[in-house]
Design a protein around this motif. Structure first.
Motif, PDB file in Angstrom:
ATOM      1  N   ARG A   8       0.836  -1.210   0.000  1.00 56.91           N
ATOM      2  CA  ARG A   8       0.000   0.000   0.000  1.00 56.91           C
ATOM      3  C   ARG A   8       0.869   1.258   0.000  1.00 56.91           C
ATOM      4  NH1 ARG A   8      -3.635  -3.124   3.193  1.00 56.91           N
ATOM      5  NH2 ARG A   8      -2.573  -2.542   5.126  1.00 56.91           N
ATOM      6  N   ILE A   9       1.958   1.242   0.780  1.00 55.22           N
ATOM      7  CA  ILE A   9       2.867   2.388   0.819  1.00 55.22           C
ATOM      8  C   ILE A   9       3.489   2.620  -0.551  1.00 55.22           C
ATOM      9  CG2 ILE A   9       5.078   3.210   1.754  1.00 55.22           C
ATOM     10  CD1 ILE A   9       4.287   1.828   4.398  1.00 55.22           C
ATOM     11  N   ARG A  10       3.886   1.521  -1.214  1.00 49.63           N
ATOM     12  CA  ARG A  10       4.480   1.646  -2.550  1.00 49.63           C
ATOM     13  C   ARG A  10       3.471   2.208  -3.539  1.00 49.63           C
ATOM     14  NH1 ARG A  10       7.047  -3.336  -1.188  1.00 49.63           N
ATOM     15  NH2 ARG A  10       5.375  -4.502  -2.224  1.00 49.63           N
ATOM     16  N   ARG A  11       2.218   1.772  -3.427  1.00 49.55           N
ATOM     17  CA  ARG A  11       1.182   2.276  -4.338  1.00 49.55           C
ATOM     18  C   ARG A  11       0.939   3.760  -4.118  1.00 49.55           C
ATOM     19  NH1 ARG A  11      -1.260  -2.833  -3.390  1.00 49.55           N
ATOM     20  NH2 ARG A  11      -2.590  -1.974  -1.742  1.00 49.55           N
ATOM     21  N   ARG A  12       0.906   4.195  -2.848  1.00 52.44           N
ATOM     22  CA  ARG A  12       0.704   5.616  -2.560  1.00 52.44           C
ATOM     23  C   ARG A  12       1.871   6.443  -3.079  1.00 52.44           C
ATOM     24  NH1 ARG A  12      -1.495   3.773   2.488  1.00 52.44           N
ATOM     25  NH2 ARG A  12       0.522   4.093   3.501  1.00 52.44           N
ATOM     26  N   ALA A  13       3.084   5.940  -2.890  1.00 56.97           N
ATOM     27  CA  ALA A  13       4.266   6.661  -3.376  1.00 56.97           C
ATOM     28  C   ALA A  13       4.237   6.763  -4.888  1.00 56.97           C
ATOM     29  CB  ALA A  13       5.537   5.946  -2.917  1.00 56.97           C
ATOM     30  N   SER A  14       3.848   5.665  -5.542  1.00 56.20           N
ATOM     31  CA  SER A  14       3.779   5.664  -7.006  1.00 56.20           C
ATOM     32  C   SER A  14       2.717   6.640  -7.494  1.00 56.20           C
ATOM     33  CB  SER A  14       3.467   4.254  -7.501  1.00 56.20           C
ATOM     34  OG  SER A  14       3.321   4.236  -8.898  1.00 56.20           O
ATOM     35  N   LYS A  15       1.571   6.673  -6.795  1.00 56.64           N
ATOM     36  CA  LYS A  15       0.488   7.580  -7.168  1.00 56.64           C
ATOM     37  C   LYS A  15       0.945   9.028  -7.052  1.00 56.64           C
ATOM     38  CE  LYS A  15      -4.282   8.826  -6.052  1.00 56.64           C
ATOM     39  NZ  LYS A  15      -5.444   8.561  -5.180  1.00 56.64           N
ATOM     40  N   GLY A  16       1.623   9.366  -5.940  1.00 55.86           N
ATOM     41  CA  GLY A  16       2.120  10.727  -5.761  1.00 55.86           C
ATOM     42  C   GLY A  16       3.138  11.099  -6.809  1.00 55.86           C
ATOM     43  N   TYR A  17       4.010  10.151  -7.170  1.00 55.91           N
ATOM     44  CA  TYR A  17       5.031  10.409  -8.192  1.00 55.91           C
ATOM     45  C   TYR A  17       4.382  10.672  -9.543  1.00 55.91           C
ATOM     46  CZ  TYR A  17       8.863   9.608 -11.446  1.00 55.91           C
ATOM     47  OH  TYR A  17       9.780   9.736 -12.462  1.00 55.91           O
ATOM     48  N   ARG A  18       3.398   9.870  -9.903  1.00 50.29           N
ATOM     49  CA  ARG A  18       2.718  10.051 -11.196  1.00 50.29           C
ATOM     50  C   ARG A  18       1.986  11.396 -11.257  1.00 50.29           C
ATOM     51  NH1 ARG A  18       5.695   6.888 -14.100  1.00 50.29           N
ATOM     52  NH2 ARG A  18       5.375   4.668 -13.795  1.00 50.29           N
ATOM     53  N   ARG A  19       1.328  11.760 -10.178  1.00 49.05           N
ATOM     54  CA  ARG A  19       0.634  13.056 -10.150  1.00 49.05           C
ATOM     55  C   ARG A  19       1.624  14.199 -10.363  1.00 49.05           C
ATOM     56  NH1 ARG A  19      -4.442  13.860  -8.015  1.00 49.05           N
ATOM     57  NH2 ARG A  19      -3.791  15.868  -7.163  1.00 49.05           N
ATOM     58  N   ARG A  20       2.746  14.128  -9.660  1.00 47.55           N
ATOM     59  CA  ARG A  20       3.749  15.178  -9.822  1.00 47.55           C
ATOM     60  C   ARG A  20       4.321  15.179 -11.238  1.00 47.55           C
ATOM     61  NH1 ARG A  20       8.870  16.598  -5.870  1.00 47.55           N
ATOM     62  NH2 ARG A  20       9.844  18.114  -7.253  1.00 47.55           N
ATOM     63  N   GLN A  21       4.547  14.019 -11.776  1.00 51.94           N
ATOM     64  CA  GLN A  21       5.064  13.904 -13.139  1.00 51.94           C
ATOM     65  C   GLN A  21       4.113  14.570 -14.134  1.00 51.94           C
ATOM     66  OE1 GLN A  21       5.778   9.820 -14.151  1.00 51.94           O
ATOM     67  NE2 GLN A  21       7.011  10.302 -15.959  1.00 51.94           N
ATOM     68  N   LEU A  22       2.829  14.343 -13.956  1.00 53.86           N
ATOM     69  CA  LEU A  22       1.833  14.929 -14.858  1.00 53.86           C
ATOM     70  C   LEU A  22       1.722  16.439 -14.660  1.00 53.86           C
ATOM     71  CD1 LEU A  22      -0.850  12.112 -14.557  1.00 53.86           C
ATOM     72  CD2 LEU A  22       0.399  12.747 -16.644  1.00 53.86           C
ATOM     73  N   ILE A  23       1.800  16.899 -13.414  1.00 51.71           N
ATOM     74  CA  ILE A  23       1.732  18.337 -13.153  1.00 51.71           C
ATOM     75  C   ILE A  23       2.940  19.053 -13.741  1.00 51.71           C
ATOM     76  CG2 ILE A  23       1.921  20.059 -11.304  1.00 51.71           C
ATOM     77  CD1 ILE A  23       0.006  18.294  -9.662  1.00 51.71           C
ATOM     78  N   GLU A  24       4.119  18.470 -13.590  1.00 51.93           N
ATOM     79  CA  GLU A  24       5.317  19.104 -14.139  1.00 51.93           C
ATOM     80  C   GLU A  24       5.284  19.131 -15.664  1.00 51.93           C
ATOM     81  OE1 GLU A  24       8.561  17.052 -12.268  1.00 51.93           O
ATOM     82  OE2 GLU A  24       8.446  18.305 -10.459  1.00 51.93           O
TER      83      GLU A  24
END
Length: 221
Positions: A8-24
């Motif tokens: 679950r922690i890995r999934r949350r980290a991945s989700k946050g990374y993808r969101r930031r990637q898309l925002i940037e």
């Protein structure tokens, strides 16, 4: 920790990374094409991700744009708060730290300045943007006025009105950002020097606090 919790922690980290990637990626697209001409397809292509991931994380373009504005607002707020935390607890030093935060490389990048002006240009048509910009800046504006008031009292400056000075500094800062963006001002250091020189002329007994700090060669924006 169980394997399920780790997953679950890995999934949350991945989700946050993808969101930031898309925002940037959105920041880069807006800087190149503007708010209205930026498409979800553009963002997905630049990020190297599927458009379906954008829909998963943000659902709509409007949500993606709103989250992008919040992202650069939060980054800016973190920058000036950190600058204040590191400054000496004197009004002039704190005012200088607050002002200098506007010219940090990760804040005053060409892409982010273009994005700021893109959103500011839409505030009349999109009240949501105006609300975000206003609410996020209210605390900084109040702090700016408070620091100026303290400096006026401490320096025994006469015939000065803190709110008027704060409004002038804000307008000057916006103008300097625009000048750098369109190329009439050479770079961040030149813009910062104009601002600090102006404040130093206002508060002559504290001019040393607003001197330009020596830096290495500045990379292009």
């Amino acid at each position: 920790m169980s394997e399920d919790n780790k997953a679950r922690i890995r999934r949350r980290a991945s989700k946050g990374y993808r969101r930031r990637q898309l925002i940037e990626a959105t920041i880069t697209c807006i800087a190149k094409k503007g708010l209205n001409d930026t498409t979800l397809s553009d963002v997905a292509t630049l990020a190297g991700l599927s458009q379906g991931l954008i829909n998963l994380h943000f659902e709509t373009k409007d949500n993606l744009l709103r989250e992008t504005l919040l992202y650069i607002q939060d980054e800016y707020e973190c920058a000036w708060r950190e600058a204040l935390e590191k400054s000496v607890n004197e009004p002039a030093q704190r005012l200088a730290a607050l002002i200098r935060a506007d010219y940090l490389p990760h804040i005053m990048s060409r892409d982010k300045m273009a994005v700021w002006f893109g959103f500011w240009g839409e505030v009349k048509a999109r009240p949501t943007y105006q609300k975000i910009c206003r609410e996020k800046m209210e605390e900084r504006t109040a702090l700016l006025v408070s620091l100026i008031e303290d400096l006026i009292v401490k320096g025994e400056y006469e015939n000065m009105e803190a709110k008027g000075i704060a409004d002038t500094l804000t307008a000057l800062a916006d103008g300097l950002w625009l000048n750098v963006l369109i190329g009439t001002q050479k770079n961040r250091t030149d813009a910062e020097q104009v601002m600090l020189n102006y404040i130093g002329q206002l508060f002559v007994r504290h001019r040393a606090a607003f001197s330009i700090k020596k830096r290495g060669a500045e990379a292009p924006l």
